[in-house]
Write a protein that holds these residues in place. Structure first.
Motif, PDB file in Angstrom:
ATOM      1  N   ASN A 114       0.272  -6.586  -7.584  1.00 31.82           N
ATOM      2  CA  ASN A 114       0.476  -5.165  -7.881  1.00 31.82           C
ATOM      3  C   ASN A 114       1.054  -4.498  -6.633  1.00 31.82           C
ATOM      4  O   ASN A 114       0.348  -4.334  -5.634  1.00 31.82           O
ATOM      5  CB  ASN A 114      -0.851  -4.525  -8.272  1.00 31.82           C
ATOM      6  N   VAL A 115       2.330  -4.130  -6.666  1.00 33.99           N
ATOM      7  CA  VAL A 115       3.028  -3.699  -5.451  1.00 33.99           C
ATOM      8  C   VAL A 115       3.699  -2.336  -5.660  1.00 33.99           C
ATOM      9  O   VAL A 115       3.782  -1.820  -6.771  1.00 33.99           O
ATOM     10  CB  VAL A 115       4.106  -4.734  -5.038  1.00 33.99           C
ATOM     11  N   TYR A 116       4.170  -1.782  -4.544  1.00 34.05           N
ATOM     12  CA  TYR A 116       4.961  -0.551  -4.573  1.00 34.05           C
ATOM     13  C   TYR A 116       6.439  -0.936  -4.501  1.00 34.05           C
ATOM     14  O   TYR A 116       6.869  -1.613  -3.576  1.00 34.05           O
ATOM     15  CB  TYR A 116       4.585   0.351  -3.398  1.00 34.05           C
ATOM     16  N   TRP A 117       7.207  -0.480  -5.490  1.00 32.03           N
ATOM     17  CA  TRP A 117       8.594  -0.907  -5.644  1.00 32.03           C
ATOM     18  C   TRP A 117       9.542  -0.007  -4.861  1.00 32.03           C
ATOM     19  O   TRP A 117       9.401   1.221  -4.860  1.00 32.03           O
ATOM     20  CB  TRP A 117       8.974  -0.894  -7.116  1.00 32.03           C
ATOM     21  N   ASN A 118      10.517  -0.605  -4.209  1.00 30.43           N
ATOM     22  CA  ASN A 118      11.546   0.161  -3.496  1.00 30.43           C
ATOM     23  C   ASN A 118      12.471   0.828  -4.508  1.00 30.43           C
ATOM     24  O   ASN A 118      13.118   0.150  -5.303  1.00 30.43           O
ATOM     25  CB  ASN A 118      12.377  -0.758  -2.599  1.00 30.43           C
ATOM     26  N   THR A 119      12.532   2.160  -4.474  1.00 32.12           N
ATOM     27  CA  THR A 119      13.323   2.889  -5.474  1.00 32.12           C
ATOM     28  C   THR A 119      14.134   4.022  -4.861  1.00 32.12           C
ATOM     29  O   THR A 119      14.487   4.980  -5.546  1.00 32.12           O
ATOM     30  CB  THR A 119      12.415   3.454  -6.573  1.00 32.12           C
ATOM     31  N   GLY A 120      14.430   3.953  -3.577  1.00 35.08           N
ATOM     32  CA  GLY A 120      15.267   4.975  -2.966  1.00 35.08           C
ATOM     33  C   GLY A 120      16.644   4.999  -3.598  1.00 35.08           C
ATOM     34  O   GLY A 120      17.190   3.961  -3.989  1.00 35.08           O
TER      35      GLY A 120
ATOM     36  N   SER B 177       0.853  -1.189   0.000  1.00 36.99           N
ATOM     37  CA  SER B 177       0.000   0.000   0.000  1.00 36.99           C
ATOM     38  C   SER B 177       0.887   1.236   0.000  1.00 36.99           C
ATOM     39  O   SER B 177       2.093   1.166   0.284  1.00 36.99           O
ATOM     40  CB  SER B 177      -0.927   0.016   1.226  1.00 36.99           C
ATOM     41  N   SER B 178       0.304   2.370  -0.323  1.00 34.93           N
ATOM     42  CA  SER B 178       1.046   3.620  -0.435  1.00 34.93           C
ATOM     43  C   SER B 178       1.731   3.973   0.882  1.00 34.93           C
ATOM     44  O   SER B 178       1.153   3.815   1.959  1.00 34.93           O
ATOM     45  CB  SER B 178       0.089   4.741  -0.847  1.00 34.93           C
ATOM     46  N   GLY B 179       2.967   4.438   0.774  1.00 33.76           N
ATOM     47  CA  GLY B 179       3.722   4.782   1.971  1.00 33.76           C
ATOM     48  C   GLY B 179       4.178   3.579   2.755  1.00 33.76           C
ATOM     49  O   GLY B 179       4.664   3.708   3.874  1.00 33.76           O
ATOM     50  N   CYS B 180       3.991   2.420   2.193  1.00 32.18           N
ATOM     51  CA  CYS B 180       4.347   1.146   2.839  1.00 32.18           C
ATOM     52  C   CYS B 180       3.630   0.979   4.178  1.00 32.18           C
ATOM     53  O   CYS B 180       4.187   0.438   5.140  1.00 32.18           O
ATOM     54  CB  CYS B 180       5.869   1.024   3.026  1.00 32.18           C
TER      55      CYS B 180
ATOM     56  N   GLY C  98       9.442   4.875 -12.147  1.00 29.47           N
ATOM     57  CA  GLY C  98       8.052   5.311 -12.083  1.00 29.47           C
ATOM     58  C   GLY C  98       7.818   6.550 -12.904  1.00 29.47           C
ATOM     59  O   GLY C  98       6.700   6.771 -13.390  1.00 29.47           O
ATOM     60  N   ASN C  99       8.853   7.357 -13.092  1.00 34.47           N
ATOM     61  CA  ASN C  99       8.752   8.548 -13.942  1.00 34.47           C
ATOM     62  C   ASN C  99       9.513   8.367 -15.253  1.00 34.47           C
ATOM     63  O   ASN C  99       9.718   9.327 -15.986  1.00 34.47           O
ATOM     64  CB  ASN C  99       9.294   9.783 -13.205  1.00 34.47           C
TER      65      ASN C  99
ATOM     66  N   ARG D 272      12.154   4.818  -0.088  1.00 32.62           N
ATOM     67  CA  ARG D 272      11.180   5.421  -1.010  1.00 32.62           C
ATOM     68  C   ARG D 272      10.521   4.341  -1.845  1.00 32.62           C
ATOM     69  O   ARG D 272      11.163   3.388  -2.288  1.00 32.62           O
ATOM     70  CB  ARG D 272      11.884   6.434  -1.930  1.00 32.62           C
ATOM     71  N   GLN D 273       9.211   4.497  -2.070  1.00 35.86           N
ATOM     72  CA  GLN D 273       8.467   3.622  -2.977  1.00 35.86           C
ATOM     73  C   GLN D 273       7.768   4.491  -4.018  1.00 35.86           C
ATOM     74  O   GLN D 273       7.212   5.534  -3.676  1.00 35.86           O
ATOM     75  CB  GLN D 273       7.424   2.777  -2.232  1.00 35.86           C
ATOM     76  N   THR D 274       7.836   4.070  -5.279  1.00 43.53           N
ATOM     77  CA  THR D 274       7.199   4.846  -6.345  1.00 43.53           C
ATOM     78  C   THR D 274       5.787   4.334  -6.575  1.00 43.53           C
ATOM     79  O   THR D 274       5.157   3.761  -5.698  1.00 43.53           O
ATOM     80  CB  THR D 274       8.015   4.732  -7.636  1.00 43.53           C
ATOM     81  N   LEU D 275       5.298   4.537  -7.763  1.00 47.68           N
ATOM     82  CA  LEU D 275       3.951   4.109  -8.116  1.00 47.68           C
ATOM     83  C   LEU D 275       3.815   2.598  -8.029  1.00 47.68           C
ATOM     84  O   LEU D 275       4.793   1.862  -8.062  1.00 47.68           O
ATOM     85  CB  LEU D 275       3.630   4.561  -9.545  1.00 47.68           C
ATOM     86  N   GLN D 276       2.578   2.154  -7.935  1.00 45.80           N
ATOM     87  CA  GLN D 276       2.331   0.717  -8.018  1.00 45.80           C
ATOM     88  C   GLN D 276       2.701   0.204  -9.400  1.00 45.80           C
ATOM     89  O   GLN D 276       2.629   0.933 -10.391  1.00 45.80           O
ATOM     90  CB  GLN D 276       0.857   0.414  -7.760  1.00 45.80           C
TER      91      GLN D 276
END
Length: 541
Positions: A403-409, A314-317, A349-350, A427-431
């Motif tokens: 469908n998960v939030y990926w670790n992208t720090g 989920s958003s914000g982990c 994500g961007n 940091r997690q980006t978009l799902q």
């Protein structure tokens, strides 16, 4: 009386004979011929003269003489009706196979067949403790004997005296570009001694500039460069870089570089922070070494299991779950990480590769004629037809993908696997359904005895062949490097590289990665390359 006695003996003989017949029948499976192969089949220990229906309800163990037998999902002889079937290959003579079907009922304590549990049993647990940089003290004003000068490189300890750094109201050092009057790639240094022992990080900000160049900020400890970051035309570069354990015998060197006299030199700020405490991390269960038994049959091709890893759901982990993370054995080609004409970014994500994988590879679409299918920048087209090799939620295998939030720090140069993981989880980006591996995933592929070794220099130990994720070509990761437009890659020499071929507009190999549902279970195979795990998704119905 004698007749009764004889009758009892006869009845006893009949009962004993009947029991023996049952036992013999149960322990000697019925045999039948099919497609030239002699089969002996049991279902839950009971001999059968045919194969059971609904093949994904069972765990299947196959032993063959003069051949290799696998329980494998594949189409029938007409090329249609894909289902689990017996695959026979490597035939060297007359083939006989014993096939044991064991019913799987996860509602009835058959959890030993869950893929999560199998990986937990066979992979290596990764836990560690590192400084907590969410609880810090700013000690910038406590630096011992800060001196300022300009010099020809980023690691000098003395040079021509010149002060371009001054403390601002936030107790940060801030540069004054108007004082940087010397050209020719000069570095404007602030050099100081560490005031007390502890774990440190440098946090900095670089303002955007009107013209891109190599003007930027460099960080060195004891004359060894640790990190650098350039100014861009649209993005504020704002990062914190971990320096690790330092003592009063160590020296820090921060320098602002004026590389190009015609380009705008940005305002730069930095502060030195000391961690107040440690924090514990759980990096999950990982497969390590040269060639572990982590092969899995997925999407009708071989993939490999990275591990069982804590994953943000989920958003914000706010919520997380341990999920199986797998990577395609082979790449789908070389592509730009971000193919935008300008302002390309290393943030997952961007970037265009994120869209290519999540809108075209996922969904089984042809993305060749889109703005996302480029091998380099937006000038060299690629081939992106995923109508056959892609994934879809309606497919047997696609239905297993979460469908998960990926670790992208962002991480730093010279980070270890543990440091990279800690940075990435900030940091997690978009799902997304589909991603690529993190730098830490590659790092954990080495044997655990190498956890203290920098991933940027581990190649010098000639350990490339001790990492199952290694390839002889550059591979993208989704871990951003310190420069906003750069991404860590796995170098062809075996290390994690943030300087060569790391600009997001360039081309590296792409190996899709997905997370699997916790309800995935194993129906056959043992994880070797010859007999990879065969999987299905459990439903109570």
């Amino acid at each position: 009386m004698k007749k009764n006695y004889i009758l009892l003996i006869v009845i006893g003989i009949i009962l004993t004979t009947s029991l023996l017949i049952v036992l013999v029948s149960k322990n000697n499976p019925k045999k039948f011929m099919q497609d030239g192969v002699m089969f002996a089949v049991k279902v839950d220990g009971v001999p059968q003269d045919h194969f059971p229906n609904d093949g994904n309800k069972y765990y299947v163990d196959i032993e063959c003489e003069n051949a290799r037998g696998q329980w494998k999902r594949m189409p029938d002889s007409s090329g249609n009706n894909e289902d689990f079937r017996i695959s026979i290959d490597n035939i060297t003579g007359k083939v006989e196979c014993s096939v044991d079907f064991q019913t799987i009922d996860l509602n009835n304590n058959n959890e030993e067949y869950l893929l999560n549990n199998i990986v937990e049993e066979k992979a290596i647990k990764e836990e560690f403790s590192i400084p907590n940089y969410s609880s810090v003290t700013n000690i910038t004003t406590s630096l011992i004997n800060p001196t300022q000068f300009h010099y020809s490189n980023s690691t000098g300890i003395s040079g021509t005296p010149l002060s371009v750094w001054s403390l601002n109201e936030d107790d940060e050092y801030e540069s004054d570009p108007s004082l940087m009057t010397y050209n020719g790639g000069r570095y404007y240094h602030l050099y100081a001694q560490i005031p007390e022992e502890g774990n440190y990080q440098v946090c900095y900000t670089i303002e955007p500039v009107s013209t891109s160049s190599y003007n930027g900020l460099y960080i060195a400890i004891n004359n060894t460069q640790k990190a650098y970051s350039y100014a861009t035309t649209s993005l504020i570069a704002s990062r914190c870089f971990e320096l690790g354990q330092l003592s009063t015998s160590d020296y820090i060197n921060i320098s602002a570089r004026k590389y190009n006299a015609s380009a705008t030199v940005p305002v730069m700020k930095f502060r030195l922070e000391k961690s107040n405490e440690n924090v514990n991390y759980d990096a999950g269960y990982r497969y390590e070494g040269t060639n572990p038994n982590n092969y899995i049959w997925f999407n009708n091709e071989k993939w490999r299991i990275i591990g069982l890893i804590p994953t943000c759901t989920s958003s914000g982990c706010a919520t997380s779950q341990n999920l199986i993370k797998i990577i395609r054995k082979d790449s789908i080609g070389s592509f730009a990480y971000d193919a935008k004409a300008s302002n390309y970014t290393g943030e997952w994500g961007n970037n265009t590769l994120y869209t290519l994988l999540n809108a075209y590879y996922w969904g089984k679409q042809d993305g060749t004629n889109t703005a996302y299918c480029y091998r380099r920048l937006n000038t060299v087209k690629g081939k992106c037809d995923y109508t056959v090799i892609g994934l879809s939620e309606s497919d047997f295998y696609g239905s297993m993908v979460e469908n998960v939030y990926w670790n992208t720090g962002a991480s730093v140069y010279n980070a270890t696997a543990n440091q990279s993981y800690a940075n990435e989880t900030q940091r997690q980006t978009l799902q997304g359904r589909v991603g690529i591996m993190n730098a830490s995933d590659y790092g954990y592929g080495y044997y655990s005895t190498n956890r203290s070794v920098s991933l940027s220099t581990i190649q010098s130990l000639l350990l490339n062949q001790e990492n199952w994720l290694y390839s002889s070509s550059y591979q993208w990761t989704c871990t951003q490097y310190s420069a906003p437009e750069s991404v860590f890659n796995v170098s062809y020499t075996g290390g994690i590289d943030g300087t060569t071929n790391s600009q997001a507009s360039l081309s590296n190999l792409v190996r899709p990665v997905v997370y699997l549902s916790p309800n995935v279970y194993v129906v056959g195979g043992n994880g070797t390359e010859a007999t990879p795990y065969q999987i299905a998704k459990y439903t109570s119905s």
